[in-house]
Design an enzyme around this catalytic site. Structure first.
Site, PDB file in Angstrom:
ATOM      1  N   HIS A  53       0.895  -1.162   0.042  1.00  0.00           N
ATOM      2  CA  HIS A  53      -0.017   0.006   0.117  1.00  0.00           C
ATOM      3  C   HIS A  53       0.789   1.330  -0.052  1.00  0.00           C
ATOM      4  O   HIS A  53       2.380   1.206   0.117  1.00  0.00           O
ATOM      5  CB  HIS A  53      -0.986  -0.056   1.168  1.00  0.00           C
ATOM      6  CG  HIS A  53      -1.972  -1.110   1.085  1.00  0.00           C
ATOM      7  ND1 HIS A  53      -3.023  -1.070   1.854  1.00  0.00           N
ATOM      8  CD2 HIS A  53      -2.263  -2.061   0.240  1.00  0.00           C
ATOM      9  CE1 HIS A  53      -3.843  -1.876   1.594  1.00  0.00           C
ATOM     10  NE2 HIS A  53      -3.576  -2.648   0.543  1.00  0.00           N
ATOM     11  N   GLU A  55       1.291   3.849   1.876  1.00  0.00           N
ATOM     12  CA  GLU A  55       1.913   4.176   3.080  1.00  0.00           C
ATOM     13  C   GLU A  55       3.081   3.401   3.452  1.00  0.00           C
ATOM     14  O   GLU A  55       4.252   3.759   3.717  1.00  0.00           O
ATOM     15  CB  GLU A  55       1.044   4.048   4.533  1.00  0.00           C
ATOM     16  CG  GLU A  55      -0.213   4.798   4.307  1.00  0.00           C
ATOM     17  CD  GLU A  55      -1.332   4.378   3.807  1.00  0.00           C
ATOM     18  OE1 GLU A  55      -2.709   4.335   4.260  1.00  0.00           O
ATOM     19  OE2 GLU A  55      -1.173   3.464   2.678  1.00  0.00           O
ATOM     20  N   ALA A 159     -20.777   9.214 -29.525  1.00  0.00           N
ATOM     21  CA  ALA A 159     -20.192  10.235 -30.534  1.00  0.00           C
ATOM     22  C   ALA A 159     -21.554  10.563 -31.447  1.00  0.00           C
ATOM     23  O   ALA A 159     -22.521   9.455 -31.846  1.00  0.00           O
ATOM     24  CB  ALA A 159     -19.213   9.773 -31.470  1.00  0.00           C
ATOM     25  N   ARG A 194     -11.158   3.006 -21.700  1.00  0.00           N
ATOM     26  CA  ARG A 194     -11.391   1.497 -21.797  1.00  0.00           C
ATOM     27  C   ARG A 194     -10.434   0.651 -20.818  1.00  0.00           C
ATOM     28  O   ARG A 194     -11.000  -0.168 -19.926  1.00  0.00           O
ATOM     29  CB  ARG A 194     -11.491   0.839 -22.909  1.00  0.00           C
ATOM     30  CG  ARG A 194     -12.755   0.925 -24.083  1.00  0.00           C
ATOM     31  CD  ARG A 194     -12.344   0.157 -25.208  1.00  0.00           C
ATOM     32  NE  ARG A 194     -13.685   0.553 -26.250  1.00  0.00           N
ATOM     33  CZ  ARG A 194     -13.788  -0.079 -27.521  1.00  0.00           C
ATOM     34  NH1 ARG A 194     -12.802  -0.716 -27.838  1.00  0.00           N
ATOM     35  NH2 ARG A 194     -14.831   0.329 -28.227  1.00  0.00           N
ATOM     36  N   THR A 206     -25.966  -2.554 -31.205  1.00  0.00           N
ATOM     37  CA  THR A 206     -24.748  -2.291 -31.506  1.00  0.00           C
ATOM     38  C   THR A 206     -23.665  -3.181 -31.894  1.00  0.00           C
ATOM     39  O   THR A 206     -22.917  -3.034 -33.102  1.00  0.00           O
ATOM     40  CB  THR A 206     -24.160  -1.319 -30.321  1.00  0.00           C
ATOM     41  OG1 THR A 206     -24.999  -0.325 -30.289  1.00  0.00           O
ATOM     42  CG2 THR A 206     -22.696  -0.869 -30.487  1.00  0.00           C
ATOM     43  N   ASP A 210     -22.282  -2.602 -35.825  1.00  0.00           N
ATOM     44  CA  ASP A 210     -20.971  -2.334 -36.043  1.00  0.00           C
ATOM     45  C   ASP A 210     -19.840  -3.259 -35.876  1.00  0.00           C
ATOM     46  O   ASP A 210     -18.672  -2.968 -36.009  1.00  0.00           O
ATOM     47  CB  ASP A 210     -20.671  -1.097 -34.946  1.00  0.00           C
ATOM     48  CG  ASP A 210     -21.275   0.133 -35.261  1.00  0.00           C
ATOM     49  OD1 ASP A 210     -22.112   0.323 -36.336  1.00  0.00           O
ATOM     50  OD2 ASP A 210     -21.744   1.001 -34.258  1.00  0.00           O
ATOM     51  N   LEU A 214     -14.708  -4.184 -28.667  1.00  0.00           N
ATOM     52  CA  LEU A 214     -14.737  -3.745 -27.113  1.00  0.00           C
ATOM     53  C   LEU A 214     -13.534  -4.024 -26.470  1.00  0.00           C
ATOM     54  O   LEU A 214     -13.694  -4.398 -25.315  1.00  0.00           O
ATOM     55  CB  LEU A 214     -16.107  -4.328 -26.574  1.00  0.00           C
ATOM     56  CG  LEU A 214     -17.687  -4.136 -27.345  1.00  0.00           C
ATOM     57  CD1 LEU A 214     -18.638  -4.741 -26.453  1.00  0.00           C
ATOM     58  CD2 LEU A 214     -17.845  -2.495 -27.330  1.00  0.00           C
ATOM     59  N   ARG A 217      -6.854  -1.805 -27.825  1.00  0.00           N
ATOM     60  CA  ARG A 217      -5.853  -2.233 -28.876  1.00  0.00           C
ATOM     61  C   ARG A 217      -4.909  -0.983 -29.108  1.00  0.00           C
ATOM     62  O   ARG A 217      -3.638  -1.168 -29.460  1.00  0.00           O
ATOM     63  CB  ARG A 217      -6.656  -2.482 -30.055  1.00  0.00           C
ATOM     64  CG  ARG A 217      -7.592  -3.666 -29.958  1.00  0.00           C
ATOM     65  CD  ARG A 217      -8.213  -4.228 -31.339  1.00  0.00           C
ATOM     66  NE  ARG A 217      -8.800  -3.080 -32.124  1.00  0.00           N
ATOM     67  CZ  ARG A 217      -9.901  -2.441 -31.763  1.00  0.00           C
ATOM     68  NH1 ARG A 217     -10.650  -2.773 -30.655  1.00  0.00           N
ATOM     69  NH2 ARG A 217     -10.705  -1.452 -32.365  1.00  0.00           N
ATOM     70  N   GLU A 292     -20.968   1.857 -23.921  1.00  0.00           N
ATOM     71  CA  GLU A 292     -20.545   2.374 -25.147  1.00  0.00           C
ATOM     72  C   GLU A 292     -21.770   2.216 -26.306  1.00  0.00           C
ATOM     73  O   GLU A 292     -21.768   2.724 -27.424  1.00  0.00           O
ATOM     74  CB  GLU A 292     -19.622   1.684 -25.878  1.00  0.00           C
ATOM     75  CG  GLU A 292     -18.098   2.033 -25.040  1.00  0.00           C
ATOM     76  CD  GLU A 292     -16.913   2.035 -26.311  1.00  0.00           C
ATOM     77  OE1 GLU A 292     -17.205   2.410 -27.193  1.00  0.00           O
ATOM     78  OE2 GLU A 292     -15.830   1.698 -25.716  1.00  0.00           O
TER      79      GLU A 292
END
Length: 354
Positions: A53, A55, A159, A194, A206, A210, A214, A217, A292
């Site tokens: 951690h 600290e 978008a 992402r 979607t 498309d 997901l 890359r 998305e």
């Protein structure tokens, strides 16, 4: 009373903590700074779950341990008080003889919830809290949302064209390809986003239209768990859902479709799907979700108030028709950035609100 030095050193804690954004799940982002007579003698941050951690990293970085007894440690989140994968940070602070601790925000998770501060004070330490508290809570808004609201922190992204459409009209005869509204820099940014979240979700419409992968890359980072939301269970032959079992999950109202049982979550009738998705992710200890699309999925989450941030690219193209972009209510505009092919607007809700 907050001193100018308190702000300076706590800001350094926040700057250190954010270096590990997207890497510490399910743990929070934490930075620590050790100050002796106005000089930083040690600092560190939590890099990943199971590792030291902040600290402990800061203490271990101090060359002359004899200085610790007369030093102050700054940390943006309350030191832990329980045994997990690592021993309690409060115990380490006490054992090193550090007597002054300055904390940004209290840890409200069930495992800590004030116990770290109480343990330090019981050991005779001077603990001051609430230094840059709002900034400290905001940095760990995913962590606090998960523990306080019992759901993941939810980010919406889409978008849209200059006239408010997220897609052109499609006749169903042409090959399905995504309609690019923004440019390559925006694409890289989205892949970075992402990598910072634990799960990513899209609707079956979607997926079919498309064919998105997901995944991450265009950036280096973790791959999110991929989710699809569908009534029928029809996701097509999409590569996003042909990876190893455990990398994707399909939420559906249908019982009859050809996917392995271990990647199907059967939704209950009469309960909003988004609520069921959020509840399932919370039970899996997943503290953030990146949504998305498409428009129907976004509007579903928005209608239920299940969103915390919205990141919207508006391109320069005019579609003249098509799929209407989602509509937001109860939003606060926080930032705008310009790209060559689009403008990015960021919207936030008050994450302290119910």
């Amino acid at each position: 009373m907050v001193r100018e030095d308190d702000i300076k050193y706590m800001q350094r804690c926040l700057d250190l903590a954010v270096k590990a954004e997207g890497l510490t799940y399910p743990n929070p982002l934490v930075g620590a700074v050790i100050v002796h007579e106005g000089r930083i003698i040690g600092e560190g941050y939590h890099l990943k779950a199971g590792g030291p951690h902040a600290e402990v990293a800061a203490i271990d970085s101090v060359r002359d341990r004899s200085l610790l007894k007369n030093s102050t440690i700054y940390v943006n989140l309350e030191p832990c008080s329980h045994y997990g994968k690592t021993p309690p940070c409060a115990d380490r602070i006490i054992s090193e003889g550090i007597r002054k601790i300055v904390v940004g925000a209290n840890d409200t998770s069930d495992k800590v919830s004030g116990r770290g501060i109480a343990k330090l004070r019981e050991a005779g330490c001077e603990v001051r809290t609430g230094i840059m508290e709002n900034e400290s809570r905001y940095l760990n808004r995913r962590f606090f949302t998960f523990h306080e609201k019992k759901r993941p922190y939810i980010i919406l992204k889409w978008a849209m064209s200059a006239d408010g459409f997220i897609d052109r009209p499609r006749d169903g005869k042409k090959e399905n390809k995504p309609v690019w509204i923004s440019g390559n820099p925006e694409k890289v940014l989205v892949h970075r986003w992402r990598s910072q979240e634990q799960a990513i979700l899209a609707g079956a419409g979607t997926i079919r239209a498309d064919n998105p992968q997901l995944n991450v890359r265009e950036w280096t980072g973790n791959q999110p768990l991929r989710l699809v939301l569908t009534r029928s269970g029809a996701v097509g032959q999409n590569p996003a859902f042909s990876g190893p079992t455990g990398t994707y999950i399909v939420f559906t109202l249908s019982n009859d479709f050809a996917l392995p049982d271990e990647v199907k979550i059967r939704l209950e009738e009469g309960i909003p799907a988004a609520e069921q998705v959020a509840s399932y992710l919370w039970s899996r200890n997943i503290s953030s979700l990146f949504v998305e699309g498409g428009s129907e999925v976004h509007n579903h989450f928005i209608s239920l108030g299940l969103w915390d941030e919205a990141r919207i690219f508006t391109g320069h193209q005019v579609f003249g028709g098509g799929v209407k972009a989602p509509e937001l209510k109860g939003m606060r505009h926080s930032m705008q950035s310009s790209f060559s092919k689009s403008v990015l607007d960021l919207y936030e809700r008050d994450f302290n609100a119910s």
